[in-house]
Design an enzyme around this catalytic site. Structure first.
Site, PDB file in Angstrom:
ATOM      1  N   LYS A   1      40.844  43.647  32.439  1.00 20.59           N
ATOM      2  CA  LYS A   1      40.377  44.600  31.424  1.00 20.59           C
ATOM      3  C   LYS A   1      41.150  44.431  30.115  1.00 20.59           C
ATOM      4  CE  LYS A   1      41.319  48.009  34.172  1.00 20.59           C
ATOM      5  NZ  LYS A   1      41.767  47.239  35.333  1.00 20.59           N
TER       6      LYS A   1
ATOM      7  N   LYS B   1      33.960  47.380  49.433  1.00 21.37           N
ATOM      8  CA  LYS B   1      33.940  47.451  50.899  1.00 21.37           C
ATOM      9  C   LYS B   1      33.311  46.191  51.485  1.00 21.37           C
ATOM     10  CE  LYS B   1      34.033  52.458  51.157  1.00 21.37           C
ATOM     11  NZ  LYS B   1      33.241  53.675  51.294  1.00 21.37           N
TER      12      LYS B   1
ATOM     13  N   SER C   1      33.577  59.131  53.710  1.00 20.82           N
ATOM     14  CA  SER C   1      32.752  57.964  54.009  1.00 20.82           C
ATOM     15  C   SER C   1      32.967  57.401  55.413  1.00 20.82           C
ATOM     16  CB  SER C   1      32.969  56.884  52.959  1.00 20.82           C
ATOM     17  OG  SER C   1      34.269  56.373  53.073  1.00 20.82           O
TER      18      SER C   1
HETATM   19  N1  LIG Z   1      38.120  36.710  35.205  1.00 21.26           N
HETATM   20  C1  LIG Z   1      39.345  36.298  34.869  1.00 21.26           C
HETATM   21  N2  LIG Z   1      39.513  35.053  34.410  1.00 21.26           N
HETATM   22  C2  LIG Z   1      40.742  34.626  34.078  1.00 21.26           C
HETATM   23  N3  LIG Z   1      41.851  35.355  34.121  1.00 21.26           N
HETATM   24  C3  LIG Z   1      41.737  36.611  34.550  1.00 21.26           C
HETATM   25  C4  LIG Z   1      40.477  37.152  34.934  1.00 21.26           C
HETATM   26  N4  LIG Z   1      40.655  38.415  35.313  1.00 21.26           N
HETATM   27  C5  LIG Z   1      41.973  38.671  35.168  1.00 21.26           C
HETATM   28  N5  LIG Z   1      42.628  37.604  34.699  1.00 21.26           N
HETATM   29  C6  LIG Z   1      44.038  37.495  34.427  1.00 21.26           C
HETATM   30  O1  LIG Z   1      44.734  38.432  35.215  1.00 21.26           O
HETATM   31  C7  LIG Z   1      45.835  38.983  34.515  1.00 21.26           C
HETATM   32  C8  LIG Z   1      45.810  40.470  34.573  1.00 21.26           C
HETATM   33  O2  LIG Z   1      44.739  40.985  33.813  1.00 21.26           O
HETATM   34  P1  LIG Z   1      44.822  42.310  32.973  1.00 21.26           P
HETATM   35  O3  LIG Z   1      46.198  42.580  32.592  1.00 21.26           O
HETATM   36  O4  LIG Z   1      43.794  42.216  31.935  1.00 21.26           O
HETATM   37  O5  LIG Z   1      44.396  43.356  34.058  1.00 21.26           O
HETATM   38  P2  LIG Z   1      43.927  44.847  33.845  1.00 21.26           P
HETATM   39  O6  LIG Z   1      42.512  44.898  34.338  1.00 21.26           O
HETATM   40  O7  LIG Z   1      44.191  45.292  32.492  1.00 21.26           O
HETATM   41  O8  LIG Z   1      44.829  45.590  34.890  1.00 21.26           O
HETATM   42  P3  LIG Z   1      45.458  47.063  34.830  1.00 21.26           P
HETATM   43  O9  LIG Z   1      44.370  48.003  35.233  1.00 21.26           O
HETATM   44  O10 LIG Z   1      46.520  47.035  35.851  1.00 21.26           O
HETATM   45  O11 LIG Z   1      45.939  47.261  33.469  1.00 21.26           O
HETATM   46  C9  LIG Z   1      45.757  38.449  33.117  1.00 21.26           C
HETATM   47  O12 LIG Z   1      46.678  37.415  32.961  1.00 21.26           O
HETATM   48  C10 LIG Z   1      44.350  37.903  33.017  1.00 21.26           C
HETATM   49  O13 LIG Z   1      44.264  36.831  32.134  1.00 21.26           O
END
Ligand SMILES: Nc1ncnc2c1ncn2[C@@H]1O[C@H](COP(=O)(O)OP(=O)(O)OP(=O)(O)O)[C@@H](O)[C@H]1O
Ligand SMILES: [Mg+2]
Length: 785
Positions: free
Chosen positions: A370, A729, A686
């Protein structure tokens, strides 16, 4: 020359007198005036007079048009003039004479006589007997005296002793002459005065001219004051500033350059006038405050903040769709729908630059990309970006800033972020929106409404800045793990985009395409130094990480890379990782398979649960034993889960006959339901059908088919109701190699976008508990309780 008495002269005045025309002066009776005479004819007249009566007739020339250059004839002379006696004569060597004359009385010209070489006139004396008895004259004198006093009171007197002299005078004529000598009259006005018939008229005109003089003096004074005031203010400021400079120099606090530098910086700002004025005001204030005082620190901090913000600077958006697509794919694998949505948004921007910018909120489990997606969006558009993390923020001032009343005061987090970027239209990532708190220091989510509302954020008011800051050009992207704790008005302002847990296959792809490359790079290795085989990756994903996202996978890969780097540096050997030696590098396996039952067993059913870390499998165990019809529930179950256990038991009791259960079982036996991994709290409705299966199995002693995993809420009629977290799930079941999943019929829609994931799974949609039991309840074995 002796001064002759007026009466004597008047009697002795001849009927014909030589005329001296004057151009620019009217000589009143009693006045002594020097005159310059150049004309031969006139000089002759003077000579003639000096030989006899010493008297001459002074006549003023009428005003000529501006461009008249010719000689002035006798017709151009006024006919009323003054008889004057010549007091003194001086011959000028270059030719001409200078005479001093004193006016004696008024006279009118009867006839001009141009005899031979002289200009003479036959005259008639105009007597103006002043009388103190004349009421009008008395009134005029009184008015004039009052006016004179007024002038003194307001400090506009003609001269310092003007009113003293005036006070002592009583003869109206003398008073009139005295004032006349102080007035500034032009020739025409003087002539007009001279021609007044009575003393009363004369005084009345004098009064008018006096008034005019006062008015002029007043206006003059006002203009002078105004000029003096503006001069004074700037001069004073300059003077004081110079003094401050000098004092500071003496004290060794020579920070003049600093102020000059601050002022120069304002010139470079692209800020509104309001902002510049405020900064200037604060700099001026700082100059006047003692440098070591607390106030100076506060003011200096404030000025520094103001000068460091990117007022009015905008970056140009890169709206090329192809470029955006490239960047999005470069940064993230998968997330197709989300990328499409971002491209839609950029397309709209192409068509309407000032179009409404939606506030996107990415919601999903941790580590699913995200935050990094937000960063990618900024990269696509070529905008600056900064992150505002709201996790644990409870104080409203964190959003809106503190008032500048104490030393540690700071602007809110948004304004703080702007200091790090060079434009006021960045992408701002509002991270952990769901972790925002509320306490006695206000409600930060309410303050956030103002930040996000396009109607209000054009003039966002931070308490610290005290001037509005424009947030309307910002693209806000929020992230959250769940929507439950986000206040409704806030949720309403955002476009929610959900991200789901990644399947093992997706994680493999993300690792191969992104994580490994990045980790190798960061450790200073190259792809020749390190290879991570696919099977190794699979072990890492299933045995060393247990998560929805890829964060700990990323961490584990980095750990492997650092091991490889160390091996390379210490022994120059390229480390080889395989399934067998992985424990050497990463330690013992951390995760084992979920609590899954792989053998048909009595009283044990495979359930599916949703956690914030993604889907999980769990076993629900039930046993019956001799007792008194009690029910025991263990395994840290929440209230809702306990209730659904009771509901399931009631359903079994109602339908006992159908399943061949003796009613006595419910009174002579106790039921114990347990959900293993007791340290983890579990809740939610659930597990309804899972509990029902386990309870029935325990009472009927019929084993449960372990090929199935299930989820679904149960009501007392036996209907199966929909539940949440279906994708997670299903992924959990797949991970645990369970290929038959029972899901509520009403959740059918949730699986629409998951074709790839469910292609090799048998999904059974059910509406009623009977359908579940028909499948999972196996025939009885020859066992006894
Ligand atoms: N689809 C993807 N392709 C490449 N890298 C990914 C992908 N999804 C996540 N990552 C990598 O995973 C790591 C963690 O992602 P990120 O920090 O954006 O998570 P987040 O969803 O913000 O988590 P949180 O909810 O804990 O904040 C980052 O280094 C990101 O580049
Ligand atoms: Mg994040």
């Amino acid at each position: 020359m002796k001064n002759l008495s007026v009466e004597y002269i008047q009697k002795a005045i001849p009927e014909v007198l030589p005329v001296i025309p004057t151009m620019d002066v009217v000589v009143f009776p009693q006045a002594i005036v020097p005159l310059l005479v150049l004309d031969e004819k006139i000089i002759k007249g003077v000579d003639f007079a000096l030989e006899g009566s010493k008297l001459i007739m002074l006549l003023v020339a009428k005003k000529q048009t501006d461009n008249y250059n010719g000689a002035i004839g006798t017709k151009d002379l006024h006919t009323i003039g003054t008889i004057a006696s010549i007091m003194r004569l001086i011959k000028i060597p270059e030719g001409g004479i200078k005479i001093l004359v004193q006016g004696i009385c008024k006279a009118s010209v009867e006839e001009i006589l141009t005899e031979k070489d002289m200009l003479n006139a036959r005259i008639k004396i105009i007597s103006s007997e002043a009388s103190m008895q004349d009421q009008e004259v008395i009134a005029h004198i009184k008015n004039i005296k009052e006016l004179a006093e007024q002038m003194v009171a307001s400090g506009q007197s003609f001269s310092s002793d003007f009113h003293l002299i005036l006070g002592k005078m009583s003869d109206p004529q003398k008073i009139a002459d005295f004032i006349l000598s102080h007035l500034n009259l032009n020739v025409e006005e003087s002539q007009e005065l001279l021609e007044t018939a009575t003393l009363s008229d004369f005084l009345s005109m004098i009064y008018i001219y006096m008034n005019r003089e006062i008015e002029v003096a007043e206006v003059q004074e006002r203009v002078r004051n105004r000029a003096r005031e503006s001069m004074n203010k700037s001069q004073k400021e300059f003077f004081l500033r110079e003094q401050i400079k000098a004092i500071k120099k003496e004290l060794g606090e020579n920070d003049i350059e600093e102020f000059e530098a601050m002022r120069a910086q304002i010139e470079k700002l692209n800020a509104s006038e309001e902002v510049c004025t405020e900064i200037v005001r604060q700099i001026n204030r700082l100059e006047r405050t003692a440098p070591d005082s607390m106030e100076a620190t506060v003011t200096r901090n404030y000025i520094e903040w103001m000068l460091s913000l990117p007022w009015g600077i905008h970056t140009e958006d890169n709206l090329d769709i192809k470029h955006a697509k490239l960047i999005l794919d470069e940064d993230h694998f998968g997330l197709k729908d989300i990328k499409e949505r971002i491209l839609d948004f950029i397309s709209i921007r192409n068509l309407r630059k000032d179009g409404h910018t939606p506030i996107i909120c990415f919601v999903g489990p941790p580590g699913t990309g995200k935050t990094s997606l937000g960063k990618s969006i900024a990269r696509c558009l070529g905008r600056d970006y900064f992150r505002v993390s709201l996790g644990g923020v409870k104080d409203e001032a964190e959003i809106r800033g503190h008032r500048r009343t104490y030393v540690g005061a700071l602007p809110g987090r948004f304004i703080q972020g702007f200091r790090k970027v060079n434009s006021c239209n960045p992408v701002i990532i509002i991270d952990e929106l769901d972790k925002l708190g509320v306490d006695f220091r206000g409600d930060p989510s309410a303050a956030l409404l103002e930040v996000l509302d396009p109607q209000q954020n054009k003039t966002f008011y931070d308490n610290y800045l005290g001037v509005p800051f424009d947030l309307s050009q910002v693209i806000f992207i929020a992230t959250a793990n769940s929507l439950d704790t986000i206040s409704a008005p806030l949720r309403d302002r955002m476009e929610i985009i959900e991200l789901y847990s990644y399947s093992i296959d997706e994680k493999m792809e993300i690792a191969k395409r992104h994580l490994i490359k990045r980790a190798i790079d960061d450790c200073g290795l190259s792809s020749q130094n390190l290879t991570i085989e696919e099977n190794v990756l699979e072990v890492i994903i299933s045995n060393y990480t247990r998560e929805s996202g890829v964060r700990s996978l990323d961490r584990t890969i980095r750990k492997l890379c650092s091991k490889a780097a160390r091996a390379l540096v210490e022994t120059s050997i390229i480390a080889q990782f395989n399934v067998d030696n992985l424990e050497e590098y990463l330690g013992a396996q951390i995760f084992f398979d979920d609590e899954v039952n792989h053998e048909p067993t009595i009283g044990i059913t495979n359930g599916l649960a949703w956690t914030a870390y993604g889907g999980q499998m769990l076993k629900i165990e039930a046993v019956v034993m001799l007792g008194k019809g009690k029910i025991m529930l263990t395994g840290q179950l929440g209230n809702v889960m306990k209730e659904s256990a009771h509901a399931a038991l009631s359903y079994v009791r109602v339908h006992a006959q159908e399943f061949g259960i003796d009613q006595k079982m419910f009174t002579h036996y106790d039921l114990h339901i347990h959900v293993p991994s007791g340290a983890v709290p579990k809740d939610g409705p659930s597990a309804g059908i899972t509990m029902l299966s386990s309870i029935l199995s325990a009472f009927t002693q019929r084993p449960i088919d372990s090929c199935y995993a299930m989820t679904g809420e149960l009501n007392l009629q036996g209907e199966v109701m929909p539940i949440g977290g279906v994708k997670e799930k299903v992924l959990a079941a797949k991970r645990n190699k369970i290929l038959h999943i029972i899901i509520p019929d009403k959740n059918k829609n949730d699986l629409k976008g998951l074709k790839d994931i469910i292609k090799d799974i048998d999904i059974v949609f059910v509406q009623h508990a009977d359908e579940v039991l028909k499948r999972v309840l196996l025939p009885k074995k020859n066992t006894c309780i």
